[in-house]
Design a protein around this motif. Structure first.
Motif, PDB file in Angstrom:
ATOM      1  N   PRO A 190      47.475  54.285  33.218  1.00  0.00           N
ATOM      2  CA  PRO A 190      46.375  53.314  33.189  1.00  0.00           C
ATOM      3  C   PRO A 190      45.658  53.365  31.841  1.00  0.00           C
ATOM      4  O   PRO A 190      45.838  54.286  31.039  1.00  0.00           O
ATOM      5  CB  PRO A 190      45.465  53.790  34.316  1.00  0.00           C
ATOM      6  N   GLY A 191      44.821  52.347  31.615  1.00  0.00           N
ATOM      7  CA  GLY A 191      43.962  52.328  30.435  1.00  0.00           C
ATOM      8  C   GLY A 191      44.613  51.846  29.160  1.00  0.00           C
ATOM      9  O   GLY A 191      44.063  52.046  28.067  1.00  0.00           O
ATOM     10  N   VAL A 192      45.769  51.193  29.249  1.00  0.00           N
ATOM     11  CA  VAL A 192      46.427  50.657  28.058  1.00  0.00           C
ATOM     12  C   VAL A 192      45.751  49.346  27.665  1.00  0.00           C
ATOM     13  O   VAL A 192      45.640  48.435  28.503  1.00  0.00           O
ATOM     14  CB  VAL A 192      47.926  50.429  28.319  1.00  0.00           C
ATOM     15  N   PRO A 193      45.293  49.172  26.439  1.00  0.00           N
ATOM     16  CA  PRO A 193      44.658  47.910  26.043  1.00  0.00           C
ATOM     17  C   PRO A 193      45.640  46.735  26.147  1.00  0.00           C
ATOM     18  O   PRO A 193      46.812  46.865  25.768  1.00  0.00           O
ATOM     19  CB  PRO A 193      44.251  48.156  24.589  1.00  0.00           C
ATOM     20  N   VAL A 194      45.167  45.617  26.666  1.00  0.00           N
ATOM     21  CA  VAL A 194      46.028  44.442  26.791  1.00  0.00           C
ATOM     22  C   VAL A 194      46.498  43.974  25.410  1.00  0.00           C
ATOM     23  O   VAL A 194      47.618  43.478  25.253  1.00  0.00           O
ATOM     24  CB  VAL A 194      45.299  43.316  27.554  1.00  0.00           C
ATOM     25  N   GLY A 195      45.681  44.148  24.397  1.00  0.00           N
ATOM     26  CA  GLY A 195      46.107  43.807  23.043  1.00  0.00           C
ATOM     27  C   GLY A 195      47.313  44.610  22.606  1.00  0.00           C
ATOM     28  O   GLY A 195      48.192  44.103  21.882  1.00  0.00           O
ATOM     29  N   THR A 196      47.396  45.859  23.028  1.00  0.00           N
ATOM     30  CA  THR A 196      48.559  46.688  22.724  1.00  0.00           C
ATOM     31  C   THR A 196      49.796  46.154  23.430  1.00  0.00           C
ATOM     32  O   THR A 196      50.904  46.163  22.876  1.00  0.00           O
ATOM     33  CB  THR A 196      48.289  48.146  23.157  1.00  0.00           C
ATOM     34  N   VAL A 197      49.622  45.675  24.669  1.00  0.00           N
ATOM     35  CA  VAL A 197      50.735  45.067  25.397  1.00  0.00           C
ATOM     36  C   VAL A 197      51.236  43.831  24.655  1.00  0.00           C
ATOM     37  O   VAL A 197      52.454  43.633  24.484  1.00  0.00           O
ATOM     38  CB  VAL A 197      50.317  44.707  26.831  1.00  0.00           C
ATOM     39  N   SER A 302      58.912  35.146  24.111  1.00  0.00           N
ATOM     40  CA  SER A 302      57.564  34.568  24.194  1.00  0.00           C
ATOM     41  C   SER A 302      56.562  35.496  24.869  1.00  0.00           C
ATOM     42  O   SER A 302      55.409  35.099  25.081  1.00  0.00           O
ATOM     43  CB  SER A 302      57.609  33.242  24.967  1.00  0.00           C
ATOM     44  N   ALA A 303      56.962  36.719  25.203  1.00  0.00           N
ATOM     45  CA  ALA A 303      56.095  37.602  25.982  1.00  0.00           C
ATOM     46  C   ALA A 303      54.764  37.852  25.296  1.00  0.00           C
ATOM     47  O   ALA A 303      53.693  37.717  25.912  1.00  0.00           O
ATOM     48  CB  ALA A 303      56.801  38.926  26.261  1.00  0.00           C
ATOM     49  N   GLY A 304      54.782  38.238  24.031  1.00  0.00           N
ATOM     50  CA  GLY A 304      53.542  38.554  23.334  1.00  0.00           C
ATOM     51  C   GLY A 304      52.616  37.363  23.247  1.00  0.00           C
ATOM     52  O   GLY A 304      51.396  37.493  23.456  1.00  0.00           O
ATOM     53  N   GLU A 305      53.175  36.188  22.952  1.00  0.00           N
ATOM     54  CA  GLU A 305      52.353  34.983  22.863  1.00  0.00           C
ATOM     55  C   GLU A 305      51.736  34.655  24.220  1.00  0.00           C
ATOM     56  O   GLU A 305      50.559  34.280  24.309  1.00  0.00           O
ATOM     57  CB  GLU A 305      53.187  33.812  22.361  1.00  0.00           C
ATOM     58  N   ALA A 306      52.532  34.796  25.286  1.00  0.00           N
ATOM     59  CA  ALA A 306      52.022  34.499  26.625  1.00  0.00           C
ATOM     60  C   ALA A 306      50.898  35.449  27.012  1.00  0.00           C
ATOM     61  O   ALA A 306      49.889  35.027  27.600  1.00  0.00           O
ATOM     62  CB  ALA A 306      53.154  34.573  27.645  1.00  0.00           C
ATOM     63  N   VAL A 307      51.039  36.737  26.691  1.00  0.00           N
ATOM     64  CA  VAL A 307      49.971  37.695  26.975  1.00  0.00           C
ATOM     65  C   VAL A 307      48.699  37.288  26.253  1.00  0.00           C
ATOM     66  O   VAL A 307      47.595  37.312  26.820  1.00  0.00           O
ATOM     67  CB  VAL A 307      50.395  39.124  26.584  1.00  0.00           C
ATOM     68  N   GLY A 308      48.830  36.869  25.001  1.00  0.00           N
ATOM     69  CA  GLY A 308      47.659  36.437  24.247  1.00  0.00           C
ATOM     70  C   GLY A 308      46.984  35.224  24.860  1.00  0.00           C
ATOM     71  O   GLY A 308      45.744  35.163  24.930  1.00  0.00           O
ATOM     72  N   LEU A 309      47.760  34.255  25.330  1.00  0.00           N
ATOM     73  CA  LEU A 309      47.193  33.053  25.938  1.00  0.00           C
ATOM     74  C   LEU A 309      46.473  33.382  27.240  1.00  0.00           C
ATOM     75  O   LEU A 309      45.394  32.839  27.524  1.00  0.00           O
ATOM     76  CB  LEU A 309      48.298  32.026  26.187  1.00  0.00           C
ATOM     77  N   LEU A 310      47.060  34.250  28.043  1.00  0.00           N
ATOM     78  CA  LEU A 310      46.419  34.631  29.308  1.00  0.00           C
ATOM     79  C   LEU A 310      45.171  35.475  29.054  1.00  0.00           C
ATOM     80  O   LEU A 310      44.187  35.386  29.798  1.00  0.00           O
ATOM     81  CB  LEU A 310      47.409  35.382  30.186  1.00  0.00           C
ATOM     82  N   ARG A 311      45.201  36.260  28.019  1.00  0.00           N
ATOM     83  CA  ARG A 311      44.033  37.067  27.669  1.00  0.00           C
ATOM     84  C   ARG A 311      42.842  36.168  27.336  1.00  0.00           C
ATOM     85  O   ARG A 311      41.690  36.494  27.642  1.00  0.00           O
ATOM     86  CB  ARG A 311      44.389  37.950  26.479  1.00  0.00           C
ATOM     87  N   GLU A 312      43.116  35.008  26.720  1.00  0.00           N
ATOM     88  CA  GLU A 312      42.048  34.066  26.407  1.00  0.00           C
ATOM     89  C   GLU A 312      41.416  33.466  27.650  1.00  0.00           C
ATOM     90  O   GLU A 312      40.289  32.975  27.612  1.00  0.00           O
ATOM     91  CB  GLU A 312      42.598  32.936  25.528  1.00  0.00           C
ATOM     92  N   MET A 313      42.153  33.516  28.787  1.00  0.00           N
ATOM     93  CA  MET A 313      41.661  32.973  30.050  1.00  0.00           C
ATOM     94  C   MET A 313      40.955  34.021  30.895  1.00  0.00           C
ATOM     95  O   MET A 313      40.671  33.778  32.071  1.00  0.00           O
ATOM     96  CB  MET A 313      42.830  32.427  30.882  1.00  0.00           C
ATOM     97  N   ALA A 314      40.659  35.170  30.348  1.00  0.00           N
ATOM     98  CA  ALA A 314      40.208  36.317  31.141  1.00  0.00           C
ATOM     99  C   ALA A 314      39.099  35.973  32.116  1.00  0.00           C
ATOM    100  O   ALA A 314      39.132  36.365  33.298  1.00  0.00           O
ATOM    101  CB  ALA A 314      39.766  37.445  30.206  1.00  0.00           C
ATOM    102  N   ALA A 315      38.101  35.233  31.668  1.00  0.00           N
ATOM    103  CA  ALA A 315      36.957  34.932  32.532  1.00  0.00           C
ATOM    104  C   ALA A 315      37.359  34.084  33.732  1.00  0.00           C
ATOM    105  O   ALA A 315      36.748  34.172  34.807  1.00  0.00           O
ATOM    106  CB  ALA A 315      35.866  34.231  31.726  1.00  0.00           C
ATOM    107  N   ASP A 316      38.403  33.261  33.585  1.00  0.00           N
ATOM    108  CA  ASP A 316      38.828  32.373  34.678  1.00  0.00           C
ATOM    109  C   ASP A 316      39.415  33.145  35.857  1.00  0.00           C
ATOM    110  O   ASP A 316      39.420  32.658  36.988  1.00  0.00           O
ATOM    111  CB  ASP A 316      39.863  31.371  34.172  1.00  0.00           C
ATOM    112  N   PHE A 317      39.957  34.345  35.587  1.00  0.00           N
ATOM    113  CA  PHE A 317      40.647  35.101  36.630  1.00  0.00           C
ATOM    114  C   PHE A 317      39.694  35.871  37.544  1.00  0.00           C
ATOM    115  O   PHE A 317      40.075  36.238  38.661  1.00  0.00           O
ATOM    116  CB  PHE A 317      41.629  36.086  35.997  1.00  0.00           C
ATOM    117  N   ALA A 318      38.489  36.128  37.103  1.00  0.00           N
ATOM    118  CA  ALA A 318      37.554  36.945  37.878  1.00  0.00           C
ATOM    119  C   ALA A 318      37.287  36.309  39.237  1.00  0.00           C
ATOM    120  O   ALA A 318      36.950  35.123  39.330  1.00  0.00           O
ATOM    121  CB  ALA A 318      36.249  37.125  37.108  1.00  0.00           C
TER     122      ALA A 318
END
Length: 425
Positions: A190-197, A302-318
């Motif tokens: 646990p605790g891996v930064p999403v940016g690192t992913v 496209s994995a890295g790009e997709a992670v970045g796009l979903l990270r931008e949506m972070a508030a929507d997932f709460a």
């Protein structure tokens, strides 16, 4: 034979099937009789789908009442099994005989035939989906007669028939490739930064036989689950600290608040393949169906790009998302596999059980990922139109012709398939 007029539900309870009758035949002859007399029929597996792919307005069939078969061909390296078996049941018998499947899904509770029909998968850069293990399939056709398709004898049609969405007939048995049994150990970071992913996903996904990354996106941290095959990989873990996360010795469940006792043993304890490759133990129901699920398959590049796009949506997932999982699947030749023709990365979403709240967020997710080439999982919730889904699968027109040749009257079609195939270019 059991026949009921009562309404059936899927595992999550978000779908009530519209079938006039639900049958559970006890013999092949009973099954053939039902199918031959039906105008429309469809098979319901273990019910672990979240849309109407298994629905019908006619006769809904369950095949788990047919006589069970587990016939291992040691010389040929295959097992032939009855279609109603679940992976947990099959795995127990295989392991007792010294054999294994190369890959398993997260849940051992799901039926083999249903998983194959919808392109369900496990995880691993070199692991193809569950359907790619199939070498032959036995069907009952719309006329009630049986027929068999195999990779060896039907090389032109077989890749189109394996992931079949229930549109070709009632599968009564499958033959799968097997290999010698092996052991696996798994570790949790646990605790891996999403940016690192996002920055290092190729290295992360290549770090074990099977790798899963879990996140809720809005916390901006992830948990990486490594499953190493002990006869092929180094037995140890990457270290106490890895990728910015810290190895945990505490039992862990992907969904916060759920009992970790539901999960297969972690902490690097070696165990049989079938007790480590799934995330969950077969003797437990991991969440009681209190969820909805979606999944999108993208080109792995496209994995890295997709992670970045979903990270931008972070508030929507709460408040809407319970957890998201990222896994890889190797390219397959099966026409309707979501990993057909390309090494893939799958983004899975386990939502709260509230369709009205989920659909706007899912539509926003798909608006970002569909332009990257995403293909929706056949058995899960999507906001995409049938035409949008159809254009994602280059061999769908070939599949429609195969379905027309094997079921010209459309006995095994339903509203889901009618809409999909009508939208096929």
């Amino acid at each position: 034979m059991q026949t009921s007029g009562a309404r059936a539900h899927n595992w999550a309870g978000n779908i009530t099937f519209g079938a006039a009758r639900l049958h559970r035949p006890r013999s092949l002859d009973e099954l053939r009789h039902i199918v031959a007399g039906a105008q429309r029929a469809h098979v319901l597996g273990s019910g672990h789908s979240f849309n109407r792919i298994a629905d019908t307005e006619g006769d809904l069939l369950r095949v788990d009442g047919l006589p069970q078969r587990v016939e291992i061909d040691e010389a040929g390296g295959t097992v032939t099994l009855s279609a109603g078996l679940r992976y947990g049941e099959l795995a127990t018998e295989l392991h007792a005989a010294g054999f294994a499947l190369a890959n398993l899904a997260s849940l051992p509770h799901i039926s083999v035939a249903g998983s194959v029909a919808t392109g369900t998968h496990g995880s691993g850069n070199e692991r193809r989906g569950l359907a790619s293990a199939v070498t032959a399939m036995e069907f009952v056709g719309a006329d009630g007669e049986t027929f068999t398709l195999s990779r060896e004898s039907d090389p032109g049609r077989f890749p189109g028939a394996v992931v079949h969405l229930g549109a070709l007939g009632v599968v009564t048995a499958l033959t799968l490739e097997v290999e010698p049994a092996f052991e696996v150990a798994q570790w949790v970071y646990p605790g891996v930064p999403v940016g690192t992913v996002a920055a290092g996903y190729p290295e992360i996904s290549a770090s074990a036989y099977s790798v899963s990354v879990f996140t809720d996106w809005h916390s901006d941290t992830a948990t990486v689950l490594l499953k190493r095959r002990l006869d092929r990989e180094e037995a140890g873990h990457p270290g106490e600290r890895w990728l910015g996360g810290r190895l945990t010795t505490e039992p862990w469940h992907p969904i916060p608040g759920m009992p970790a006792t539901y999960c297969t043993e972690q902490g690097g304890v070696p165990g049989p393949w079938h007790e480590r490759l799934p995330h969950f133990r077969p003797e437990f129901t991991p969440s009681g169906g209190e969820e909805l699920q979606s999944e999108l398959f993208l080109p792995r590049s496209s994995a890295g790009e997709a992670v970045g796009l979903l990270r931008e949506m972070a508030a929507d997932f709460a408040g809407v998302l319970q957890v998201s999982e990222i896994r890889t699947i190797a390219a397959e030749d099966l026409w309707l596999s979501p990993a057909e023709g390309r090494d893939s990365v799958a983004f899975h979403f386990t939502w709260v059980k509230d369709m009205a709240a989920v659909l706007p967020v899912l539509a926003a997710v798909e608006a970002r990922l569909l332009p990257l080439g995403a293909r929706p999982h056949w058995g899960k919730v999507t906001a995409a139109t049938p035409a949008t889904v159809a254009e994602r699968f280059p061999r769908l027109a070939d599949f429609r012709r195969l379905a027309d040749s094997l079921d010209p009257e459309g006995c095994f079609r339903n509203a889901y398939l009618d809409g999909l195939l009508a939208a096929t270019p």
